[in-house]
Scaffold this motif. Structure first.
Motif, mmCIF file in Angstrom:
data_model
loop_
_atom_site.group_PDB
_atom_site.id
_atom_site.type_symbol
_atom_site.label_atom_id
_atom_site.label_comp_id
_atom_site.label_asym_id
_atom_site.label_seq_id
_atom_site.Cartn_x
_atom_site.Cartn_y
_atom_site.Cartn_z
ATOM 1 N N LEU A 1 46.052 36.603 40.252
ATOM 2 C CA LEU A 1 45.763 36.838 41.666
ATOM 3 C C LEU A 1 46.040 35.586 42.508
ATOM 4 N N ILE A 2 46.561 35.841 43.683
ATOM 5 C CA ILE A 2 46.744 34.755 44.656
ATOM 6 C C ILE A 2 45.360 34.346 45.146
ATOM 7 N N ALA A 3 45.108 33.045 45.171
ATOM 8 C CA ALA A 3 43.792 32.569 45.600
ATOM 9 C C ALA A 3 43.940 31.642 46.790
ATOM 10 N N THR A 4 43.192 31.925 47.843
ATOM 11 C CA THR A 4 43.141 30.980 48.951
ATOM 12 C C THR A 4 41.690 30.605 49.176
ATOM 13 N N SER A 5 41.508 29.440 49.725
ATOM 14 C CA SER A 5 40.156 28.950 49.958
ATOM 15 C C SER A 5 40.013 28.675 51.451
ATOM 16 N N ASP A 6 39.075 29.376 52.092
ATOM 17 C CA ASP A 6 38.832 29.205 53.529
ATOM 18 C C ASP A 6 37.493 28.513 53.699
ATOM 19 N N CYS A 7 37.394 27.722 54.710
ATOM 20 C CA CYS A 7 36.141 26.992 54.860
ATOM 21 C C CYS A 7 35.947 26.559 56.306
ATOM 22 N N SER A 8 34.961 27.146 56.959
ATOM 23 C CA SER A 8 34.630 26.711 58.314
ATOM 24 C C SER A 8 33.872 25.395 58.231
ATOM 25 N N PRO A 9 33.877 24.639 59.307
ATOM 26 C CA PRO A 9 33.196 23.329 59.277
ATOM 27 C C PRO A 9 31.730 23.482 58.872
ATOM 28 N N GLY A 10 31.313 22.627 57.945
ATOM 29 C CA GLY A 10 29.918 22.641 57.521
ATOM 30 C C GLY A 10 29.564 23.740 56.545
ATOM 31 N N LEU B 1 40.906 36.429 46.917
ATOM 32 C CA LEU B 1 41.759 36.736 45.760
ATOM 33 C C LEU B 1 42.445 38.077 45.967
ATOM 34 N N SER B 2 43.749 38.088 45.777
ATOM 35 C CA SER B 2 44.457 39.368 45.898
ATOM 36 C C SER B 2 45.818 39.263 45.204
ATOM 37 N N ALA B 3 46.338 40.406 44.822
ATOM 38 C CA ALA B 3 47.624 40.431 44.110
ATOM 39 C C ALA B 3 48.788 40.233 45.077
ATOM 40 N N VAL B 4 48.572 40.637 46.317
ATOM 41 C CA VAL B 4 49.607 40.523 47.343
ATOM 42 C C VAL B 4 48.953 39.909 48.573
ATOM 43 N N PRO B 5 49.674 39.411 49.529
ATOM 44 C CA PRO B 5 49.040 38.821 50.710
ATOM 45 C C PRO B 5 48.103 39.807 51.404
ATOM 46 N N ALA B 6 47.073 39.251 52.028
ATOM 47 C CA ALA B 6 46.024 40.067 52.645
ATOM 48 C C ALA B 6 46.592 41.152 53.552
ATOM 49 N N ALA B 7 47.621 40.812 54.300
ATOM 50 C CA ALA B 7 48.181 41.764 55.255
ATOM 51 C C ALA B 7 48.674 43.032 54.570
ATOM 52 N N GLU B 8 48.977 42.894 53.285
ATOM 53 C CA GLU B 8 49.460 44.076 52.544
ATOM 54 C C GLU B 8 48.344 44.786 51.783
ATOM 55 N N CYS B 9 47.134 44.271 51.885
ATOM 56 C CA CYS B 9 46.011 44.896 51.177
ATOM 57 C C CYS B 9 45.395 46.003 52.033
ATOM 58 N N ALA B 10 44.877 47.011 51.335
ATOM 59 C CA ALA B 10 44.325 48.163 52.041
ATOM 60 C C ALA B 10 42.840 48.010 52.322
ATOM 61 N N PHE C 1 46.072 47.826 46.438
ATOM 62 C CA PHE C 1 45.838 46.406 46.696
ATOM 63 C C PHE C 1 44.581 46.176 47.540
ATOM 64 N N ALA C 2 43.742 45.334 46.994
ATOM 65 C CA ALA C 2 42.517 44.959 47.706
ATOM 66 C C ALA C 2 42.424 43.451 47.723
ATOM 67 N N GLU C 3 41.808 42.929 48.776
ATOM 68 C CA GLU C 3 41.535 41.495 48.778
ATOM 69 C C GLU C 3 40.045 41.278 48.513
ATOM 70 N N LEU C 4 39.777 40.488 47.497
ATOM 71 C CA LEU C 4 38.398 40.155 47.160
ATOM 72 C C LEU C 4 38.005 38.871 47.881
ATOM 73 N N VAL C 5 36.893 38.922 48.581
ATOM 74 C CA VAL C 5 36.424 37.763 49.344
ATOM 75 C C VAL C 5 35.097 37.312 48.736
ATOM 76 N N VAL C 6 35.081 36.095 48.213
ATOM 77 C CA VAL C 6 33.900 35.610 47.489
ATOM 78 C C VAL C 6 33.355 34.342 48.154
ATOM 79 N N PRO C 7 32.304 34.489 48.915
ATOM 80 C CA PRO C 7 31.691 33.289 49.498
ATOM 81 C C PRO C 7 30.817 32.600 48.451
ATOM 82 N N ALA C 8 30.617 31.307 48.619
ATOM 83 C CA ALA C 8 29.597 30.631 47.814
ATOM 84 C C ALA C 8 28.262 30.795 48.524
#
Ligand SMILES: Cc1ncc(C[n+]2csc(CCOP(=O)(O)OP(=O)(O)O)c2C)c(N)n1
Ligand SMILES: Cc1ncc(C[n+]2csc(CCOP(=O)(O)OP(=O)(O)O)c2C)c(N)n1
Ligand SMILES: [Mg+2]
Ligand SMILES: [Mg+2]
Lengths: 310, 335, 310, 335
Positions: free
Chosen positions: B189-198, B205-214, B241-248
């Motif tokens: 899976l493609i993994a990106t890490s997003d993080c707002s300040p603080g 995580l997704s197999a294809v870019p988010a824009a292509e996920c349902a 295709f789904a995008e999994l979003v996992v916050p800490a």
């Protein structure tokens, strides 16, 4: 050993003690200060100048004065809903406390905490019964780990012996030999409930059973209490583990601002042996009158200043 | 290294690097090293600062509060997250209150670690995910362990700040290996890490870019692992295709990455193991429905466990707790 | 006084006692039953036939047998995570318990509760330490209000003395003179923690300090324990308020299914004085062998039946 | 009669009519009769069954649980709802667990009454509305006192069923008079009472029929009273019409009347005094956004108090707690 009871800010020696004044005068002055502060508060409440609630320690001033005398910079006090006397004996900061209770920005906690939730260097309070005891023990553990010889003192009432976390903490404090002094002010009542309806068994034995030595005294005499408190604080400071100072005393006023349903006769008898009476006898009339006056004037200034605050 | 060991290592590093760190908890001392062995070895290395305690959850939390008020960095272990109930008063009326109620004159950065979750047949009082009851406690951060977040980063954040935090560790993560993103991938899976300040990072995580996920799947902790498996399988086998979003950090939430994913997919499923109703996903559904009003194809779907006790029997437990099957069904519905 | 230890359903007298059998035989049989049940469970766990967890009471069987002997219809037992012995001594229901732990529909709680959460007439357990003590006190209060002369018994371990709610409850039970018997099984360890690391002060004094009389005994002898338990149950039933039976004993197996890190030597010594050894000496070898056999056969049937259940 | 007295009367009736009823709580005995005087007179009339207790919230709840397991009907008073925290373990791991975990072989119908809420300057630990943390505890009903629900009806329901319940009484209701619907009216508002089977009634109040209202306002407890005033004033002065929906039971919710109102108005505002985030309104927003997807004109608006401590100072307290002004602003936005 420097007493934390004289924090630099916003104190007035007419309230906390004149330089060079004999200890007996100073103690009287401080108790008088606390008494008159509380009475003033009650008056202000009636007047509608305050909101929320307040728990006056009238009758118990000797405990606060006696214990805080022996505390030093770095020591810490955790107090409860009935914390004004402890705070004033510790800091002398009448203006900060009054402003706090008035909900003003200049209050020690900017009006957020109010009467029961006070914080200042070396002092904290919380109005939830019981939970402050482990909090104070944690501070004691911090002191132990830091090896700084500082003492953590927590004040609780007889009724608070109903809360289980008190015993959890006694156990851990004893196991870990924490430099913790629990001062239990048994004022015979918890809100409307007499001690006999709240407590089975033996109060002192409860502490002892957890391996915490207890010093028990029934007294409103600040001199007697101070001598004993000094020994207890010293023993804790010496690193011999937690101790309990159990003081049997009496609350002379109502619980908070509400009705008092206790037997009038019982209260009347206690007024005869309240701390100011007991210790006041040791001062000659002129000294007493002078101190009373000085306290009165200083407090009046505090009230006027506080009223004028934004 | 399995997660329990990574976490132990993290705690060791914290003890080593910061003299203010103190560990408290039941049976955490050697040779036992805690019910889930996370603290093994630590009391030997740091006998003064790693202390096994009596069975006194209230006092453990309360003493931690005092330590924190005095400038220490207590980390309290709760053997089973079910017993967080016994710390509730300290958390709500003491630990999280002090800073604000003292107008900023004190801080109380207690870290509570709790082993949570079911699927092990431990029964009604040793299997719960009670963290939902701690969400929305003012001034409390709640953070969930996951295999996509390095506990070293997470604890560095905790220790670098002055706020109390509840860290929930799902038991089933302990024996798993961390799967941190490597070169932008977690497995296939493609993994990106997003993080707002603080905030702590949110992993997507997704197999294809988010824009292509349902659909966006919002999950934390162990269910995030279950969801990742479903997402991966559906992508491979069915090109769903789904995008999994996992916050800490699960409260307060960093909504930005969630909004970004949801705006891209137009459909959201939340997944948690806690009991349904007034749960983590409820707030997510509330916020996302508001912030993306008119932009979602379908309502936010909240997947949570049945609101009842967690049975001891394996089959009955599986019927109550959220598992892969429910997650898969929800994803299919939401596509 | 009819014992609740013989619930009508699903009991087998080979496990609970043959009609007319001498009390000493019956006690041996019951302890043997509990022992072998627990050992069987541990074997089944290893086999993978069970899931979840289990806490065996091997070494403590005498407590359960001694106390339940004195309970009557209407009395109530509240037990904890280590509840199998208490439950089996109370009900004899091996099949219901085994099925429960196997997660089967025929289990006493249909597989919902599992090993730590058992409910049957006159019996309940909960795996959360401490909270069962007020629960049992509430049942005692119900009995007091109903005036039915029934006794509420709660079993706790030494480690559970860490929980504050235990003391809250002792206090209230003493104040209200509740017909509550607290049986504290001090088996020297709480999970991995020895009693000395968990408990400061004096265990017996803790109860006494709350006004609850304590009967303290260090014994694994079921006869001795039964005599004492009889007196304690009797005193509670007589309405003289709560009491504590504090039994110093030993857990011979690991805490749950996991490692045991205790000193081997310590454990070995305790095997020499475990309840079956101590009491078994009173039986002649043939009786012992016969009872062992009967228990074995009956238990084997239970296991076979349980395995076959849906 | 003021609400505190109506409630006291209700409790007296319960004690009188049902020998299983037992009252426990701190300082509830005469002559004091409880911090808010609700139980005044009751310990004199029923000395055995009305018992003042030590300051031991955990044991109060735990003993109540035992009483309930034994067939009694304990009603435990919590002096300040802030101290419900100390009962959390008993509520979550004992009281609400027993029936289900024992497969129905026991019931544990404990009634906990708690005086909640702020606006009185009592400060951070005596002013909270912590009930949100009890919402979604499996098998727990949470019911809120209101001036539109007769406590006699409410307690008859409690005592007629075998389930535990938390009953929250906002302190500011105590000195108010009940305003039960009379001939379909509460003051100048039309009042209807909806009730799904097995649920407590939900009261709907509006100046004009729901179909003519522009917004549904969902509120309970004291904020419901504030909201009613706003609804009435806006109707009278500005012909802005809102329907106020006031459930008695706030968890689990009877959604039917809410859905019916929201479907009619197409817009929803929820109001509560508890702290914002993972609150009562979150679940409402989640459920309503799902059940009325595509049918609402605008997103559900959740109005709650600022997620911080409740200051003692009057002005600061007012800035934190939800008041009439916020309710009015939300209604105006939502029209
Ligand atoms: C946990 C908790 N329960 C109840 C209360 C309400 N309350 C405030 S003071 C008080 C009585 C306290 O009695 P005691 O400990 O003897 O102290 P005193 O008021 O006599 O100084 C009670 C019940 C509280 N503040 N905290
Ligand atoms: C409130 C709570 N905290 C922690 C635990 C985990 N735990 C289960 S058994 C146990 C030790 C209990 O020791 P003790 O009371 O001596 O009973 P024993 O196991 O020795 O019979 C612990 C800590 C629990 N079940 N409940
Ligand atoms: Mg008192
Ligand atoms: Mg033990």
């Amino acid at each position: 050993m420097r007493s934390t009871a004289l924090a630099p800010a916003r104190t007035d020696e007419r309230l906390t003690g004149l330089a060079g004044e004999p200890p007996g005068h100073r103690r009287y002055r401080r108790m008088r200060f606390i008494r008159r502060f509380e009475e003033t508060l009650l008056r202000l409440f009636e007047e509608g100048a305050l909101n929320g609630t307040t728990h006056a320690c009238i009758g118990q001033e000797a405990d606060a004065v006696a214990v805080t005398e022996h505390l030093a910079e770095g020591d810490h006090i955790f107090s409860n809903h009935r914390c004004h006397g402890h705070y004033l004996a510790h800091s002398g900061d009448a203006l900060g406390l009054l402003a706090e209770i008035m909900g003003k920005e200049a209050g020690v906690c900017r009006g957020v905490g109010g009467s029961q939730h006070i914080c200042a260097p070396g002092f904290k309070s919380n109005g939830v019964q019981g939970g402050i005891v482990p909090n104070a023990a944690g501070i004691a553990l911090a002191n132990q780990l830091a090896g700084n010889g500082a003492v953590s003192v927590v004040f609780i009432g007889d009724g608070t012996l109903g809360e289980g976390v008190v015993y959890e903490t006694l156990n851990m404090a004893a196991l870990w030999k924490l430099p913790l002094l629990v001062v239990c002010e048994d004022n015979r009542w918890a809100q409307s409930t007499p001690v006999a309806a709240n407590l089975a068994g033996d109060m002192a034995a409860r502490f002892a059973a957890f391996g915490v030595p207890v010093r028990e005294v029934g007294s409103t005499d600040v001199e007697e209490l101070s001598a004993i408190a000094g020994e207890e604080v010293g023993a804790v400071r010496a690193g011999r583990g937690p101790r309990v100072l159990l003081i049997h005393t009496y609350r002379l006023c109502h619980h908070s601002k509400s009705d008092d349903e206790r037997p009038e006769q019982e209260i009347a008898e206690r007024w005869l042996v309240e701390p100011l009476v007991v210790h006041g006898r040791r001062l000659d009339a002129a000294d007493r009158a002078r101190i009373d006056d000085e306290v009165e004037t200083a407090l009046a200034e505090v009230v006027a200043t506080a009223r004028a605050l934004p | 290294m399995i997660f329990a060991k990574e976490l132990g290592d993290t705690l060791r590093g914290a003890l080593d690097g910061d003299r203010r760190v103190v560990l408290l908890g039941e049976d955490i001392a050697d040779p036992y090293g805690g019910a889930f062995k996370v603290t093994r070895g630590l009391s030997t290395a740091f006998p003064q600062r790693v202390r096994t305690t009596p069975i006194s959850e209230g006092a453990i939390a309360g003493i931690s509060a005092g330590l924190a008020l005095a400038g220490y960095r207590p980390i309290a272990e709760v053997m089973f997250g079910d017993f967080l109930t016994l710390m509730f008063d300290q958390v709500v009326n003491h630990i999280t209150k002090y800073q604000a109620m003292y107008a900023g004159q004190a801080t109380c950065p207690v870290i509570v670690r709790a082993a949570t979750g079911g699927h092990r047949g431990y029964g009604p009082t040793h299997s719960q995910s009670l963290e939902k009851h701690f969400l929305g406690v003012p001034h409390l951060r709640v953070v969930a362990a996951s295999l996509y977040h390095d506990p070293r980063v997470v604890f560095a954040d905790f220790l670098g700040r002055d706020e109390p935090v509840l860290y929930v560790e799902h038991k089933l993560l302990y024996p798993q290996h961390l799967t941190l993103p490597v070169h932008g991938m977690v497995g296939d899976l493609i993994a990106t890490s997003d993080c707002s300040p603080g905030m702590l990072p949110t992993i997507r995580l997704s197999a294809v870019p988010a824009a292509e996920c349902a659909v966006s799947v919002l999950a934390y902790g162990y269910p995030a692992l279950l969801a990742a498996k479903v997402v991966e399988r559906l992508a491979m086998q069915e090109e769903i295709f789904a995008e999994l979003v996992v916050p800490a950090q699960i409260a307060p939430m960093d909504w930005a990455p969630v909004l970004s994913s949801a705006a891209a997919t137009g459909s959201v499923v939340t997944v948690e193991e806690g009991a349904d109703g007034w749960s983590w996903g409820s707030e997510a559904a509330s916020v996302l429905s508001r912030r993306l009003f008119g932009k979602l194809r379908r309502p936010v779907d909240v997947v949570a466990s049945a609101p009842t006790v967690i049975p001891s029997s394996k089959t009955k437990e599986a019927a109550v707790l959220v598992g892969g099957a429910q997650i898969e069904a929800a994803i299919r519905r939401a596509c």
